[in-house]
Design an enzyme around this catalytic site. Sequence first.
Site, short mmCIF file in Angstrom:
data_model
loop_
_atom_site.label_atom_id
_atom_site.label_comp_id
_atom_site.label_asym_id
_atom_site.label_seq_id
_atom_site.Cartn_x
_atom_site.Cartn_y
_atom_site.Cartn_z
N CYS A 58 -28.17 1.87 20.01
CA CYS A 58 -27.57 0.66 19.45
C CYS A 58 -26.82 1.09 18.19
O CYS A 58 -26.41 2.23 18.06
CB CYS A 58 -28.63 -0.41 19.17
SG CYS A 58 -29.99 0.13 18.12
N HIS A 92 -45.52 24.70 6.88
CA HIS A 92 -44.56 25.10 7.91
C HIS A 92 -44.52 26.63 7.96
O HIS A 92 -44.17 27.30 6.99
CB HIS A 92 -43.18 24.55 7.55
CG HIS A 92 -42.15 24.68 8.63
ND1 HIS A 92 -41.53 25.87 8.92
CD2 HIS A 92 -41.64 23.77 9.50
CE1 HIS A 92 -40.67 25.69 9.92
NE2 HIS A 92 -40.72 24.42 10.28
#
Length: 603
Positions: free
Chosen positions: A26, A528
Amino acid sequence: MDVQKLAKEILELVGGNANVSHLEHCSTRLRFTLIDDSKANLEALKKTPGVLGAVQNVQTQIIIGNSVVEVYNEVDKLLENDLVNTLETNAKKIKLSTRLLDFIVSIFQPLIPAIAGGGILKSFLMLAALLGLLDKTTQTYQILFFIGDAPLRFLPLLVAMTTAKKLKVNQLVAVSAVSALLTPDLTMMLTKGAHLFGQSLINVNYAYQVFPAILTVICYAQLEKGFTKIVPKVVRTFFVPMFSLVIVVPLTLFILGPIGFTFGQGFASVIMFMFEKFGWIAVAILATLLPFMVVTGMHKAMIPYVITSLGQTGKEIIYNAASLAHNISEAGATFAVALRTKNKELRSTAISAGISSLFGITEPALYGVTILNKRVLYGVMIGSFVGGGSLGLMAVEAYVAVGPGLATLSMFISEKLPNNLLHAVIGLVISFFVSFIATVILWKEPDNEENIKNLKATVLKTPVEGKVLPLENVNDDVFSAKILGDGVAIIPDKGEIYSPSDATVTMVYATKHAIGLKTDDGQEILIHIGIDTVNLKGKYFDVHVKEGQKVKSGELLITFDIEKIQSEGFDPTTIMVLTQPKAAKIVVTESNYVSQFEQLITL
Protein backbone atom coordinates in the site's frame (compact mmCIF):
# COMPACT_ATOMS: atom_id res chain seq x y z
CA MET A 1 19.04 3.38 1.42
CA ASP A 2 20.26 0.19 -0.29
CA VAL A 3 16.86 -1.19 -1.34
CA GLN A 4 18.31 -4.40 -2.75
CA LYS A 5 20.00 -5.23 0.54
CA LEU A 6 16.90 -4.28 2.50
CA ALA A 7 14.70 -6.45 0.27
CA LYS A 8 16.94 -9.46 0.86
CA GLU A 9 16.94 -8.91 4.62
CA ILE A 10 13.17 -8.53 4.76
CA LEU A 11 12.56 -11.64 2.69
CA GLU A 12 14.90 -13.64 4.89
CA LEU A 13 13.24 -12.40 8.10
CA VAL A 14 9.72 -13.32 6.91
CA GLY A 15 10.85 -16.90 6.48
CA GLY A 16 12.29 -16.89 2.98
CA ASN A 17 10.77 -17.24 -0.48
CA ALA A 18 9.11 -20.55 0.26
CA ASN A 19 7.13 -19.01 3.14
CA VAL A 20 5.53 -16.28 0.98
CA SER A 21 2.16 -17.04 -0.58
CA HIS A 22 1.22 -13.52 -1.68
CA LEU A 23 2.81 -10.06 -1.69
CA GLU A 24 1.35 -6.61 -2.25
CA HIS A 25 1.95 -3.09 -1.01
CA CYS A 26 0.00 0.00 0.00
CA SER A 27 1.22 3.57 0.40
CA THR A 28 3.72 2.78 3.17
CA ARG A 29 3.72 -0.99 3.79
CA LEU A 30 4.77 -4.30 2.32
CA ARG A 31 1.91 -6.71 2.98
CA PHE A 32 2.88 -10.41 3.03
CA THR A 33 0.53 -13.37 3.19
CA LEU A 34 2.72 -16.05 4.77
CA ILE A 35 2.24 -19.78 4.88
CA ASP A 36 3.53 -19.93 8.45
CA ASP A 37 3.28 -16.62 10.33
CA SER A 38 5.45 -17.95 13.16
CA LYS A 39 8.49 -18.01 10.85
CA ALA A 40 8.46 -14.22 10.57
CA ASN A 41 10.92 -12.61 13.00
CA LEU A 42 9.01 -9.44 13.88
CA GLU A 43 11.53 -8.21 16.46
CA ALA A 44 14.38 -8.51 13.99
CA LEU A 45 12.31 -6.80 11.31
CA LYS A 46 11.59 -3.87 13.63
CA LYS A 47 15.32 -3.41 14.21
CA THR A 48 16.25 -3.65 10.53
CA PRO A 49 17.55 -0.29 9.18
CA GLY A 50 15.02 1.04 6.69
CA VAL A 51 12.05 -0.58 8.45
CA LEU A 52 9.82 1.72 10.52
CA GLY A 53 7.86 -1.10 12.12
CA ALA A 54 6.31 -4.52 11.66
CA VAL A 55 2.96 -5.95 12.70
CA GLN A 56 1.15 -9.21 12.17
CA ASN A 57 -2.62 -9.16 11.80
CA VAL A 58 -4.18 -11.22 8.99
CA GLN A 59 -1.11 -10.28 6.94
CA THR A 60 2.48 -9.64 7.97
CA GLN A 61 2.88 -5.92 7.38
CA ILE A 62 6.26 -4.23 7.20
CA ILE A 63 6.19 -0.44 7.37
CA ILE A 64 8.75 1.12 5.00
CA GLY A 65 7.46 4.63 4.40
CA ASN A 66 7.96 6.63 1.23
CA SER A 67 10.37 4.08 -0.33
CA VAL A 68 7.86 1.24 -0.20
CA VAL A 69 7.47 0.98 -3.99
CA GLU A 70 11.22 0.64 -4.58
CA VAL A 71 11.55 -2.00 -1.84
CA TYR A 72 8.45 -3.84 -3.10
CA ASN A 73 9.91 -4.03 -6.61
CA GLU A 74 13.14 -5.56 -5.29
CA VAL A 75 11.30 -8.10 -3.11
CA ASP A 76 9.01 -8.93 -6.02
CA LYS A 77 12.05 -9.64 -8.21
CA LEU A 78 13.39 -12.04 -5.60
CA LEU A 79 10.01 -13.77 -5.42
CA GLU A 80 9.29 -13.74 -9.14
CA ASN A 81 10.39 -17.29 -9.82
CA ASP A 82 9.61 -18.74 -6.42
CA LEU A 83 6.21 -17.42 -5.33
CA VAL A 84 4.25 -20.54 -4.57
CA ASN A 85 0.58 -21.26 -4.67
CA THR A 86 0.33 -22.74 -1.20
CA LEU A 87 -2.25 -20.64 0.63
CA GLU A 88 -5.03 -23.00 -0.38
CA THR A 89 -2.99 -26.16 0.19
CA ASN A 90 -2.06 -24.94 3.65
CA ALA A 91 -5.62 -23.88 4.49
CA LYS A 92 -5.68 -26.01 7.63
CA LYS A 93 -2.94 -23.85 9.13
CA ILE A 94 -4.89 -20.64 8.66
CA LYS A 95 -8.24 -19.73 10.19
CA LEU A 96 -11.13 -19.31 7.78
CA SER A 97 -11.80 -15.76 9.02
CA THR A 98 -8.14 -14.84 8.50
CA ARG A 99 -8.10 -16.26 4.96
CA LEU A 100 -11.31 -14.45 4.11
CA LEU A 101 -10.06 -11.07 5.32
CA ASP A 102 -6.74 -11.58 3.55
CA PHE A 103 -8.65 -12.43 0.35
CA ILE A 104 -10.78 -9.28 0.59
CA VAL A 105 -7.85 -6.96 1.35
CA SER A 106 -5.79 -8.49 -1.48
CA ILE A 107 -8.59 -7.75 -3.95
CA PHE A 108 -9.42 -4.21 -2.89
CA GLN A 109 -6.05 -2.78 -1.78
CA PRO A 110 -4.47 -2.67 -5.28
CA LEU A 111 -7.50 -0.77 -6.63
CA ILE A 112 -6.81 2.37 -4.58
CA PRO A 113 -4.26 4.14 -6.84
CA ALA A 114 -6.48 3.97 -9.94
CA ILE A 115 -9.67 4.94 -8.07
CA ALA A 116 -7.90 7.71 -6.15
CA GLY A 117 -6.26 9.13 -9.28
CA GLY A 118 -9.53 9.23 -11.19
CA GLY A 119 -11.45 10.60 -8.23
CA ILE A 120 -9.02 13.43 -7.59
CA LEU A 121 -9.15 14.36 -11.29
CA LYS A 122 -12.96 14.58 -11.12
CA SER A 123 -12.82 16.70 -7.97
CA PHE A 124 -10.36 19.13 -9.59
CA LEU A 125 -12.64 19.38 -12.62
CA MET A 126 -15.58 20.24 -10.36
CA LEU A 127 -13.44 22.86 -8.62
CA ALA A 128 -12.47 24.35 -11.99
CA ALA A 129 -16.15 24.49 -12.97
CA LEU A 130 -17.14 26.12 -9.68
CA LEU A 131 -14.45 28.78 -10.14
CA GLY A 132 -15.53 29.40 -13.71
CA LEU A 133 -12.22 28.18 -15.14
CA LEU A 134 -13.79 25.40 -17.22
CA ASP A 135 -17.29 25.15 -18.71
CA LYS A 136 -19.01 21.85 -17.95
CA THR A 137 -20.76 21.87 -21.32
CA THR A 138 -17.51 21.76 -23.29
CA GLN A 139 -16.21 18.50 -24.72
CA THR A 140 -12.87 19.13 -23.03
CA TYR A 141 -14.53 19.01 -19.61
CA GLN A 142 -16.62 15.97 -20.56
CA ILE A 143 -13.68 13.98 -21.92
CA LEU A 144 -11.55 14.74 -18.87
CA PHE A 145 -14.50 13.75 -16.67
CA PHE A 146 -14.79 10.45 -18.58
CA ILE A 147 -11.11 9.82 -17.83
CA GLY A 148 -11.62 10.47 -14.13
CA ASP A 149 -14.79 8.40 -13.99
CA ALA A 150 -13.33 5.40 -15.86
CA PRO A 151 -11.80 3.59 -12.84
CA LEU A 152 -15.19 3.51 -11.06
CA ARG A 153 -17.30 2.89 -14.18
CA PHE A 154 -15.12 -0.06 -15.13
CA LEU A 155 -14.49 -1.10 -11.54
CA PRO A 156 -15.72 -4.64 -12.35
CA LEU A 157 -12.77 -5.10 -14.74
CA LEU A 158 -10.25 -3.91 -12.15
CA VAL A 159 -11.80 -6.21 -9.55
CA ALA A 160 -11.67 -9.09 -12.02
CA MET A 161 -7.96 -8.49 -12.50
CA THR A 162 -7.08 -8.39 -8.79
CA THR A 163 -9.34 -11.34 -7.94
CA ALA A 164 -7.82 -13.47 -10.69
CA LYS A 165 -4.33 -12.52 -9.52
CA LYS A 166 -5.17 -13.53 -5.97
CA LEU A 167 -6.68 -16.84 -7.12
CA LYS A 168 -3.74 -17.37 -9.52
CA VAL A 169 -5.81 -17.97 -12.64
CA ASN A 170 -5.63 -16.43 -16.11
CA GLN A 171 -6.27 -12.74 -15.56
CA LEU A 172 -7.10 -11.89 -19.17
CA VAL A 173 -9.74 -14.58 -19.46
CA ALA A 174 -11.22 -13.51 -16.12
CA VAL A 175 -11.40 -9.92 -17.35
CA SER A 176 -12.98 -11.13 -20.59
CA ALA A 177 -15.73 -12.91 -18.66
CA VAL A 178 -16.58 -9.74 -16.73
CA SER A 179 -16.21 -7.58 -19.87
CA ALA A 180 -19.12 -9.48 -21.40
CA LEU A 181 -21.36 -8.00 -18.67
CA LEU A 182 -20.34 -4.45 -19.60
CA THR A 183 -20.75 -4.54 -23.38
CA PRO A 184 -23.06 -1.69 -24.47
CA ASP A 185 -25.25 -3.97 -26.59
CA LEU A 186 -25.89 -6.38 -23.71
CA THR A 187 -26.58 -3.48 -21.36
CA MET A 188 -29.15 -2.12 -23.80
CA MET A 189 -30.64 -5.57 -24.27
CA LEU A 190 -31.03 -6.07 -20.50
CA THR A 191 -32.74 -2.68 -20.22
CA LYS A 192 -35.32 -3.62 -22.83
CA GLY A 193 -35.82 -7.17 -21.51
CA ALA A 194 -33.36 -9.93 -22.50
CA HIS A 195 -33.80 -13.71 -22.76
CA LEU A 196 -31.20 -16.47 -22.75
CA PHE A 197 -32.12 -20.07 -23.64
CA GLY A 198 -35.73 -18.93 -23.51
CA GLN A 199 -35.41 -17.67 -19.93
CA SER A 200 -35.72 -13.96 -19.02
CA LEU A 201 -32.70 -12.21 -17.48
CA ILE A 202 -32.82 -9.77 -14.57
CA ASN A 203 -31.96 -6.22 -15.58
CA VAL A 204 -28.73 -5.33 -13.74
CA ASN A 205 -26.42 -2.44 -14.62
CA TYR A 206 -23.00 -4.00 -13.93
CA ALA A 207 -21.02 -0.77 -14.28
CA TYR A 208 -19.61 0.51 -10.95
CA GLN A 209 -20.34 -2.88 -9.33
CA VAL A 210 -17.89 -4.96 -7.28
CA PHE A 211 -19.47 -8.15 -6.01
CA PRO A 212 -20.84 -9.54 -9.30
CA ALA A 213 -17.30 -9.44 -10.69
CA ILE A 214 -15.84 -11.16 -7.63
CA LEU A 215 -18.41 -13.99 -7.80
CA THR A 216 -17.83 -14.33 -11.55
CA VAL A 217 -14.06 -14.75 -11.18
CA ILE A 218 -14.37 -17.14 -8.23
CA CYS A 219 -16.63 -19.32 -10.37
CA TYR A 220 -14.34 -18.98 -13.38
CA ALA A 221 -11.33 -20.01 -11.26
CA GLN A 222 -13.00 -23.27 -10.32
CA LEU A 223 -13.95 -23.95 -13.95
CA GLU A 224 -10.45 -23.19 -15.22
CA LYS A 225 -8.84 -25.52 -12.69
CA GLY A 226 -11.38 -28.25 -13.38
CA PHE A 227 -11.13 -28.11 -17.18
CA THR A 228 -7.32 -27.91 -17.04
CA LYS A 229 -7.28 -31.34 -15.41
CA ILE A 230 -9.47 -33.04 -18.02
CA VAL A 231 -8.79 -31.21 -21.32
CA PRO A 232 -5.85 -32.64 -23.35
CA LYS A 233 -2.77 -30.41 -23.31
CA VAL A 234 -2.70 -30.06 -27.08
CA VAL A 235 -6.02 -28.15 -27.12
CA ARG A 236 -5.97 -26.76 -23.60
CA THR A 237 -4.87 -23.25 -24.64
CA PHE A 238 -8.18 -22.39 -26.31
CA PHE A 239 -10.65 -25.03 -25.11
CA VAL A 240 -10.25 -24.27 -21.39
CA PRO A 241 -11.01 -20.54 -21.81
CA MET A 242 -13.86 -21.27 -24.24
CA PHE A 243 -15.59 -23.84 -22.02
CA SER A 244 -15.08 -21.62 -18.95
CA LEU A 245 -16.50 -18.50 -20.62
CA VAL A 246 -19.49 -20.22 -22.15
CA ILE A 247 -20.49 -21.49 -18.70
CA VAL A 248 -19.54 -18.67 -16.33
CA VAL A 249 -21.06 -15.72 -18.24
CA PRO A 250 -24.59 -17.23 -18.57
CA LEU A 251 -24.36 -18.44 -14.97
CA THR A 252 -23.52 -14.88 -13.91
CA LEU A 253 -26.39 -13.40 -15.92
CA PHE A 254 -28.87 -15.83 -14.38
CA ILE A 255 -27.62 -16.17 -10.78
CA LEU A 256 -24.25 -14.74 -9.71
CA GLY A 257 -24.77 -11.23 -11.07
CA PRO A 258 -28.14 -10.57 -9.41
CA ILE A 259 -26.87 -12.08 -6.13
CA GLY A 260 -23.75 -9.88 -6.16
CA PHE A 261 -25.75 -6.78 -7.11
CA THR A 262 -28.28 -7.38 -4.32
CA PHE A 263 -25.50 -7.97 -1.78
CA GLY A 264 -23.75 -4.76 -2.80
CA GLN A 265 -26.94 -2.74 -2.47
CA GLY A 266 -27.59 -4.24 0.95
CA PHE A 267 -24.00 -3.67 2.10
CA ALA A 268 -24.17 0.05 1.33
CA SER A 269 -27.64 0.30 2.89
CA VAL A 270 -26.41 -1.20 6.18
CA ILE A 271 -23.64 1.42 6.44
CA MET A 272 -26.10 4.22 5.67
CA PHE A 273 -28.46 2.84 8.32
CA MET A 274 -25.64 2.78 10.90
CA PHE A 275 -24.82 6.41 10.18
CA GLU A 276 -28.48 7.42 10.41
CA LYS A 277 -28.82 5.42 13.65
CA PHE A 278 -25.66 6.55 15.45
CA GLY A 279 -24.84 9.74 13.54
CA TRP A 280 -21.75 11.73 14.46
CA ILE A 281 -20.78 9.46 17.34
CA ALA A 282 -19.97 6.66 14.86
CA VAL A 283 -17.45 8.92 13.08
CA ALA A 284 -16.00 10.13 16.40
CA ILE A 285 -15.50 6.60 17.77
CA LEU A 286 -13.99 5.31 14.54
CA ALA A 287 -11.57 8.26 14.42
CA THR A 288 -10.55 7.60 18.04
CA LEU A 289 -9.84 3.93 17.27
CA LEU A 290 -7.90 4.58 14.06
CA PRO A 291 -4.46 4.88 15.74
CA PHE A 292 -4.80 1.25 16.87
CA MET A 293 -6.34 0.14 13.57
CA VAL A 294 -3.57 1.71 11.49
CA VAL A 295 -0.82 0.27 13.70
CA THR A 296 -2.24 -3.23 13.27
CA GLY A 297 -3.23 -2.69 9.64
CA MET A 298 -6.88 -3.37 10.37
CA HIS A 299 -7.94 -0.08 8.77
CA LYS A 300 -7.54 -1.85 5.43
CA ALA A 301 -10.61 -3.90 6.28
CA MET A 302 -12.61 -0.71 5.64
CA ILE A 303 -11.54 -0.52 1.99
CA PRO A 304 -14.29 -2.83 0.63
CA TYR A 305 -16.92 -0.64 2.30
CA VAL A 306 -15.39 2.59 0.96
CA ILE A 307 -15.12 1.33 -2.63
CA THR A 308 -18.57 -0.27 -2.56
CA SER A 309 -20.13 2.87 -1.14
CA LEU A 310 -18.51 5.01 -3.83
CA GLY A 311 -19.64 2.64 -6.54
CA GLN A 312 -23.20 2.32 -5.23
CA THR A 313 -23.93 5.87 -4.03
CA GLY A 314 -21.07 7.99 -5.35
CA LYS A 315 -20.15 9.10 -1.82
CA GLU A 316 -18.78 7.82 1.51
CA ILE A 317 -19.84 9.31 4.84
CA ILE A 318 -17.98 7.65 7.73
CA TYR A 319 -14.47 6.34 7.13
CA ASN A 320 -12.89 9.21 5.20
CA ALA A 321 -14.22 11.79 7.66
CA ALA A 322 -12.82 9.74 10.57
CA SER A 323 -9.55 9.27 8.70
CA LEU A 324 -9.23 13.02 8.08
CA ALA A 325 -9.70 13.71 11.80
CA HIS A 326 -7.10 11.10 12.75
CA ASN A 327 -4.51 12.10 10.14
CA ILE A 328 -4.62 15.76 11.09
CA SER A 329 -4.67 14.92 14.83
CA GLU A 330 -1.41 13.00 14.32
CA ALA A 331 0.04 16.13 12.75
CA GLY A 332 -1.16 18.36 15.59
CA ALA A 333 0.23 16.02 18.25
CA THR A 334 3.64 15.57 16.62
CA PHE A 335 4.06 19.33 16.09
CA ALA A 336 3.24 19.77 19.79
CA VAL A 337 5.97 17.27 20.66
CA ALA A 338 8.41 19.15 18.42
CA LEU A 339 7.56 22.32 20.35
CA ARG A 340 7.87 20.82 23.82
CA THR A 341 10.65 18.25 23.64
CA LYS A 342 14.28 18.99 24.50
CA ASN A 343 15.47 15.96 22.56
CA LYS A 344 16.83 17.18 19.21
CA GLU A 345 16.46 13.78 17.55
CA LEU A 346 12.85 13.43 18.68
CA ARG A 347 12.12 17.00 17.55
CA SER A 348 13.46 16.25 14.08
CA THR A 349 11.43 13.03 13.86
CA ALA A 350 8.28 14.78 15.09
CA ILE A 351 8.51 17.61 12.55
CA SER A 352 9.07 15.21 9.66
CA ALA A 353 6.26 12.92 10.82
CA GLY A 354 3.91 15.87 11.34
CA ILE A 355 4.40 17.09 7.78
CA SER A 356 3.80 13.58 6.47
CA SER A 357 0.58 13.32 8.51
CA LEU A 358 -0.72 16.61 7.10
CA PHE A 359 -0.59 14.94 3.71
CA GLY A 360 -2.38 11.78 4.83
CA ILE A 361 0.54 9.43 5.65
CA THR A 362 0.50 8.71 9.40
CA GLU A 363 2.82 5.71 9.80
CA PRO A 364 5.96 7.82 10.47
CA ALA A 365 4.08 9.68 13.22
CA LEU A 366 2.53 6.55 14.70
CA TYR A 367 5.67 4.44 14.78
CA GLY A 368 8.15 7.24 15.38
CA VAL A 369 6.30 9.21 18.06
CA THR A 370 2.71 8.29 18.99
CA ILE A 371 2.86 4.66 20.07
CA LEU A 372 6.17 5.26 21.85
CA ASN A 373 4.63 7.91 24.10
CA LYS A 374 1.25 7.21 25.67
CA ARG A 375 0.70 10.90 26.45
CA VAL A 376 0.99 11.67 22.73
CA LEU A 377 -1.41 8.82 21.97
CA TYR A 378 -3.92 10.33 24.39
CA GLY A 379 -3.56 13.70 22.65
CA VAL A 380 -4.16 12.10 19.24
CA MET A 381 -7.22 10.24 20.52
CA ILE A 382 -8.70 13.40 22.03
CA GLY A 383 -8.15 15.36 18.81
CA SER A 384 -9.52 12.49 16.70
CA PHE A 385 -12.67 12.17 18.81
CA VAL A 386 -13.48 15.90 18.83
CA GLY A 387 -12.52 16.39 15.19
CA GLY A 388 -14.32 13.23 14.06
CA GLY A 389 -17.40 14.24 16.02
CA SER A 390 -17.45 17.68 14.39
CA LEU A 391 -17.11 16.17 10.91
CA GLY A 392 -19.89 13.73 11.73
CA LEU A 393 -22.18 16.50 13.00
CA MET A 394 -21.62 18.42 9.76
CA ALA A 395 -22.25 15.17 7.78
CA VAL A 396 -19.14 15.66 5.65
CA GLU A 397 -19.16 13.44 2.55
CA ALA A 398 -16.13 12.14 0.63
CA TYR A 399 -16.13 11.33 -3.08
CA VAL A 400 -12.71 9.75 -3.55
CA ALA A 401 -10.99 6.71 -2.00
CA VAL A 402 -7.68 8.25 -0.94
CA GLY A 403 -5.94 9.14 2.31
CA PRO A 404 -7.37 12.50 3.41
CA GLY A 405 -4.93 15.35 3.87
CA LEU A 406 -4.00 18.82 2.64
CA ALA A 407 -3.11 17.61 -0.86
CA THR A 408 -6.36 15.68 -1.28
CA LEU A 409 -8.92 18.08 0.19
CA SER A 410 -10.52 18.26 -3.24
CA MET A 411 -12.00 14.83 -2.43
CA PHE A 412 -14.64 16.72 -0.42
CA ILE A 413 -15.76 19.05 -3.25
CA SER A 414 -19.45 18.61 -4.02
CA GLU A 415 -21.73 20.29 -6.52
CA LYS A 416 -24.84 19.39 -4.52
CA LEU A 417 -23.36 20.39 -1.14
CA PRO A 418 -21.46 23.66 -1.70
CA ASN A 419 -20.43 23.85 1.99
CA ASN A 420 -19.10 20.29 2.14
CA LEU A 421 -15.47 21.31 1.49
CA LEU A 422 -15.75 24.19 3.98
CA HIS A 423 -17.07 21.79 6.64
CA ALA A 424 -14.15 19.42 5.95
CA VAL A 425 -11.69 22.27 6.45
CA ILE A 426 -13.41 23.27 9.70
CA GLY A 427 -13.13 19.67 10.95
CA LEU A 428 -9.48 19.62 9.90
CA VAL A 429 -8.70 22.79 11.87
CA ILE A 430 -10.57 21.50 14.95
CA SER A 431 -8.71 18.16 14.82
CA PHE A 432 -5.31 19.87 14.54
CA PHE A 433 -5.69 22.39 17.31
CA VAL A 434 -7.48 20.11 19.79
CA SER A 435 -4.79 17.48 19.36
CA PHE A 436 -2.02 20.11 19.50
CA ILE A 437 -3.33 21.73 22.68
CA ALA A 438 -4.07 18.38 24.36
CA THR A 439 -0.55 17.10 23.65
CA VAL A 440 1.09 20.35 24.78
CA ILE A 441 -0.74 20.00 28.11
CA LEU A 442 -0.16 16.25 28.49
CA TRP A 443 3.48 16.11 27.32
CA LYS A 444 6.15 15.05 29.75
CA GLU A 445 9.75 14.56 28.70
CA PRO A 446 10.38 10.79 29.03
CA ASP A 447 14.11 10.97 29.66
CA ASN A 448 14.57 13.96 31.96
CA GLU A 449 17.43 14.75 34.29
CA GLU A 450 15.49 13.49 37.31
CA ASN A 451 15.27 10.02 35.76
CA ILE A 452 18.99 10.02 35.07
CA LYS A 453 19.86 11.01 38.63
CA ASN A 454 17.65 8.31 40.11
CA LEU A 455 18.87 5.55 37.81
CA LYS A 456 21.20 3.04 39.42
CA ALA A 457 24.42 2.10 37.67
CA THR A 458 24.24 -1.06 35.55
CA VAL A 459 27.28 -3.12 34.65
CA LEU A 460 27.43 -5.21 31.48
CA LYS A 461 30.15 -7.84 31.25
CA THR A 462 31.99 -8.73 28.09
CA PRO A 463 30.04 -11.20 25.94
CA VAL A 464 33.20 -12.49 24.22
CA GLU A 465 36.97 -12.36 24.81
CA GLY A 466 39.05 -10.22 22.49
CA LYS A 467 40.36 -6.84 21.42
CA VAL A 468 38.09 -3.87 22.14
CA LEU A 469 37.19 -1.78 19.12
CA PRO A 470 35.30 1.55 19.22
CA LEU A 471 31.94 1.25 17.53
CA GLU A 472 32.87 4.10 15.17
CA ASN A 473 35.66 1.93 13.70
CA VAL A 474 33.44 -1.02 12.75
CA ASN A 475 33.39 -1.74 9.03
CA ASP A 476 29.61 -1.48 8.81
CA ASP A 477 27.85 1.86 8.38
CA VAL A 478 24.77 0.77 10.31
CA PHE A 479 26.79 0.07 13.44
CA SER A 480 29.52 2.69 13.05
CA ALA A 481 26.90 5.43 12.61
CA LYS A 482 25.14 4.09 15.73
CA ILE A 483 21.87 3.81 13.84
CA LEU A 484 20.84 0.81 15.93
CA GLY A 485 22.21 2.26 19.15
CA ASP A 486 25.43 2.97 21.06
CA GLY A 487 27.79 0.28 22.25
CA VAL A 488 31.14 -1.35 21.55
CA ALA A 489 32.76 -3.93 19.26
CA ILE A 490 35.18 -6.76 20.03
CA ILE A 491 37.47 -8.67 17.67
CA PRO A 492 36.99 -12.12 19.22
CA ASP A 493 39.67 -14.60 20.21
CA LYS A 494 37.17 -17.31 21.18
CA GLY A 495 33.98 -18.36 19.46
CA GLU A 496 31.83 -18.20 22.58
CA ILE A 497 29.14 -15.61 23.36
CA TYR A 498 28.04 -15.21 27.00
CA SER A 499 25.22 -13.19 28.49
CA PRO A 500 26.54 -9.81 29.71
CA SER A 501 23.87 -9.61 32.43
CA ASP A 502 20.87 -11.36 33.95
CA ALA A 503 18.37 -11.07 31.13
CA THR A 504 15.61 -12.58 29.00
CA VAL A 505 16.27 -13.74 25.44
CA THR A 506 13.93 -11.62 23.33
CA MET A 507 15.09 -12.66 19.88
CA VAL A 508 17.22 -15.30 18.18
CA TYR A 509 17.87 -14.62 14.52
CA ALA A 510 16.99 -17.45 12.16
CA THR A 511 20.55 -17.29 10.84
CA LYS A 512 21.92 -17.63 14.39
CA HIS A 513 24.43 -14.78 13.95
CA ALA A 514 22.69 -12.40 16.35
CA ILE A 515 20.68 -12.45 19.54
CA GLY A 516 18.54 -9.93 21.40
CA LEU A 517 18.39 -9.63 25.19
CA LYS A 518 16.43 -7.57 27.66
CA THR A 519 18.09 -7.09 31.02
CA ASP A 520 16.15 -7.29 34.26
CA ASP A 521 16.26 -3.47 34.54
CA GLY A 522 14.84 -2.99 31.04
CA GLN A 523 17.91 -2.40 28.87
CA GLU A 524 17.54 -3.88 25.37
CA ILE A 525 20.75 -5.35 23.95
CA LEU A 526 21.69 -6.69 20.53
CA ILE A 527 24.77 -8.90 20.15
CA HIS A 528 25.72 -9.27 16.48
CA ILE A 529 28.47 -11.73 15.51
CA GLY A 530 30.47 -10.68 12.46
CA ILE A 531 29.92 -8.31 9.53
CA ASP A 532 27.44 -9.50 6.87
CA THR A 533 27.49 -12.99 8.42
CA VAL A 534 23.75 -13.18 7.80
CA ASN A 535 24.81 -14.48 4.38
CA LEU A 536 26.21 -17.62 5.99
CA LYS A 537 22.60 -18.63 6.71
CA GLY A 538 23.49 -20.16 10.08
CA LYS A 539 26.61 -22.07 9.06
CA TYR A 540 29.29 -22.25 11.78
CA PHE A 541 26.87 -20.99 14.48
CA ASP A 542 25.18 -22.94 17.30
CA VAL A 543 22.58 -21.32 19.56
CA HIS A 544 22.22 -22.76 23.08
CA VAL A 545 19.19 -20.79 24.25
CA LYS A 546 15.72 -20.02 22.92
CA GLU A 547 13.45 -16.99 22.77
CA GLY A 548 11.71 -16.23 26.06
CA GLN A 549 14.35 -18.05 28.12
CA LYS A 550 15.75 -16.31 31.21
CA VAL A 551 19.54 -16.40 31.39
CA LYS A 552 22.07 -15.55 34.09
CA SER A 553 25.06 -13.29 33.70
CA GLY A 554 27.87 -15.34 32.13
CA GLU A 555 25.57 -18.04 30.71
CA LEU A 556 26.65 -19.44 27.31
CA LEU A 557 24.40 -18.17 24.51
CA ILE A 558 26.05 -18.95 21.16
CA THR A 559 29.17 -20.75 19.94
CA PHE A 560 30.71 -20.08 16.53
CA ASP A 561 33.75 -21.15 14.48
CA ILE A 562 35.93 -18.08 13.97
CA GLU A 563 38.36 -19.74 11.55
CA LYS A 564 35.65 -21.09 9.24
CA ILE A 565 33.84 -17.75 9.25
CA GLN A 566 37.08 -16.02 8.24
CA SER A 567 37.81 -18.69 5.61
CA GLU A 568 34.50 -17.75 3.96
CA GLY A 569 35.76 -14.17 3.74
CA PHE A 570 33.74 -12.66 6.60
CA ASP A 571 34.91 -10.31 9.35
CA PRO A 572 34.14 -11.93 12.77
CA THR A 573 34.05 -8.60 14.67
CA THR A 574 31.28 -8.89 17.26
CA ILE A 575 29.15 -5.88 18.17
CA MET A 576 27.12 -5.25 21.32
CA VAL A 577 24.73 -2.29 21.17
CA LEU A 578 21.96 -1.00 23.39
CA THR A 579 19.09 -0.68 20.94
CA GLN A 580 16.68 1.09 23.32
CA PRO A 581 18.76 2.32 26.26
CA LYS A 582 16.97 3.83 29.23
CA ALA A 583 18.06 7.29 30.34
CA ALA A 584 21.72 6.67 31.08
CA LYS A 585 25.27 7.52 30.10
CA ILE A 586 27.21 4.69 28.44
CA VAL A 587 30.79 4.30 29.66
CA VAL A 588 32.96 1.74 27.83
CA THR A 589 36.00 0.18 29.49
CA GLU A 590 39.35 1.84 28.74
CA SER A 591 41.03 -1.57 28.36
CA ASN A 592 42.23 -2.56 24.89
CA TYR A 593 41.54 -6.22 25.60
CA VAL A 594 38.78 -7.87 27.65
CA SER A 595 38.73 -11.34 29.12
CA GLN A 596 35.73 -13.52 29.83
CA PHE A 597 33.27 -12.02 32.39
CA GLU A 598 35.29 -8.78 32.62
CA GLN A 599 33.38 -5.49 33.02
CA LEU A 600 32.82 -3.96 29.56
CA ILE A 601 30.13 -1.25 29.83
CA THR A 602 28.83 0.77 32.75
CA LEU A 603 25.45 2.51 32.48
